[in-house]
Design an enzyme around this catalytic site. Structure first.
Site, PDB file in Angstrom:
ATOM      1  N   HIS A 137      52.635  20.025   8.882  1.00 12.38           N
ATOM      2  CA  HIS A 137      51.583  19.532   7.995  1.00 12.38           C
ATOM      3  C   HIS A 137      51.260  20.542   6.891  1.00 12.38           C
ATOM      4  CE1 HIS A 137      51.196  16.204  10.710  1.00 12.38           C
ATOM      5  NE2 HIS A 137      50.701  16.945  11.679  1.00 12.38           N
ATOM      6  N   ASP A 170      55.931  12.069  13.510  1.00 12.94           N
ATOM      7  CA  ASP A 170      54.684  12.477  14.160  1.00 12.94           C
ATOM      8  C   ASP A 170      54.144  11.427  15.121  1.00 12.94           C
ATOM      9  OD1 ASP A 170      52.385  13.787  14.864  1.00 12.94           O
ATOM     10  OD2 ASP A 170      51.634  14.059  12.846  1.00 12.94           O
TER      11      ASP A 170
END
Length: 456
Positions: free
Chosen positions: A273, A324
């Protein structure tokens, strides 16, 4: 899945030096590319049905979360965020045993193949029973991930996750986190047990530290000093603004700033991220050689924010993409959302094109190919001698594909077609998706449906 053919024929293929026509790819017994011949005859080859590109590595996956995709879309107080989503995730965790973990992962990995991925880095932290009690075999759930990847036929880099605390400074974990927890000795023992298992399964092995919230500095240093996998090291960092605020309150430094200052961050590392960075952090992460692990569909779904991709790339940074929480499972959607996020922020087009006149799709694809391979611990990426024969054949019967040439093929796939453009997928020389189907679709789908029924 079929055995490894001696040679594959591609009507066109994206090689390391660009697009070429009539390409013969010879595959060795290990599933690697032994030779490439351009302008070849298809005689004696297994023919692929359209333009062929390298299969990307998906650098970030929590497989079990595919089972909850779409279940956290009910509005709460109006201030919904990652933190409210997490409550639904904990509910799902509390109802999943080993069989369910394997069934969901197998289904997900087939979906990833159909979306154009040939390998996945599984960031695996669901280690124990729903109440937190260890299984008799501490590696039980990791072995289920290995089995699911083998069943699907996807390449795997397994990343067992160290997770011990609820927040910065060693805060005590909550009840919902109990299935994730280890102390340092227990985690190192898990890594030791998984070495032989991963070698036997043909999987890579690295490690992950869940986040700066979930491990103290001393625990991180002890793990890094003792581990011997030499594989990649992944960590969630700076995903949410609240994480930045908590880090500042704890240490006086922002998460990426702290990580770069206190840990030996280098090319082994993948910062998952890294959404909320200052310009100095952005440049520092790029200089370190770490990969930024971007998951645009999940980051959009959770309302996390937009990664500073244009600045990071301009500083020489490397990135890859992952899925994810698996609200999306294909290459095209992640790359498309990555570019669109930059466009929406900047109110300009073609933000991640490598140069004037360059294809946006090709620019992003090349970057994600190299960054994903690095984050998965692979020495090579792409269609080149010595690399794994991980290939995606796009649908040559689709007019969008049939009437496109060169990099326009990638732009059509990413910006116009999505997953439906993927026709065949080859992993380590074996064709695991043929005409959009996996040979075990029916059995894998049925097992997945049973899990969803139980969760409902």
């Amino acid at each position: 899945m079929t055995g490894i053919p001696a040679a594959l024929f591609c009507p066109s293929a994206l090689l390391a030096d660009g697009w070429r026509n009539d390409v013969r790819i010879e595959v060795d017994a290990a599933g690697c590319i032994g030779a490439i011949d351009v302008g070849a005859s298809p005689e004696g080859c297994e023919r692929l049905p359209g333009p062929v590109v390298p299969a990307l590595a998906n650098l970030h996956s929590h497989a079990f979360q595919r089972a909850m995709a779409g279940l956290a879309e009910i509005a709460g107080s109006g201030d919904d965020s990652f933190w409210t989503w997490r409550a639904e995730m904990y509910r799902t965790v509390g109802r999943m045993g080993p069989e369910a973990i394997e069934a969901v992962a197998a289904k997900l990995y087939v979906e990833m193949l159909k979306g154009g991925y040939g390998r996945v880095a599984e960031f695996h932290y669901l280690h124990h029973a729903p109440g937190g009690d260890p299984y008799p075999d501490p590696a039980e759930t990791s072995r289920r991930i290995l089995a699911a990847a083998g069943r699907a036929g996807i390449g795997l880099t397994h990343l067992p996750v160290f997770y011990a605390h609820a927040n910065f400074g060693g805060a005590a974990p909550g009840d919902g986190q109990r299935p994730f927890l280890h102390d340092v000795d227990g985690f190192l023992a898990l890594l030791e047990a998984l070495g032989p298992a991963c070698r036997e399964a043909g999987a890579g092995l690295g490690l992950a530290i869940h986040s700066l919230r979930a491990a103290t500095p001393d625990e991180m240093r002890a793990i890094l000093a003792a581990e011997r996998t030499a594989g990649p090291i992944h960590i969630h960092v700076a995903e949410q603004e609240r994480e930045v605020e908590d880090s500042l309150a704890w240490s006086g430094r922002r998460p990426v700033e702290w990580l770069l200052g206190e840990m030996p961050v280098d090319r082994r590392w993948c910062a998952i991220h890294a959404t909320h960075m200052t310009p100095d952090e952005t440049a520092g992460l790029a200089r370190a050689g770490a990969v930024a692990g971007l998951c645009p569909a999940t980051e959009a779904n959770l309302g996390d924010g937009i990664f500073p991709a244009t600045d990071f790339v301009a500083a020489g940074g490397r990135f890859g993409v992952g899925t994810d929480s698996h609200v999306a499972t294909g290459v095209a959607e992640e790359l498309r959302l990555l570019e669109y996020g930059q466009r929406l922020r900047d109110r300009r087009r073609a933000r991640l094109a490598a140069a004037p006149g360059a294809s946006v799709g090709r620019s992003m694809f090349d970057a994600a190919l190299g960054g994903g391979a690095q984050a998965c611990g692979l020495a090579q990426a792409g269609i080149a001698v010595g690399a794994r024969a991980d290939l995606v054949a796009l649908d040559g019967d689709d007019p969008f594909v049939a009437e496109a040439e060169g990099d326009a093929v990638l732009d059509r796939w990413i910006f116009a077609l999505g997953d439906r453009a993927v026709r065949d997928v080859v992993v380590a020389g074996r064709r695991v998706i043929r005409d959009g189907r996996h040979r075990d679709d029916a059995v894998i789908d049925a097992a997945f449906a049973r899990v969803l029924r139980a969760l409902r």
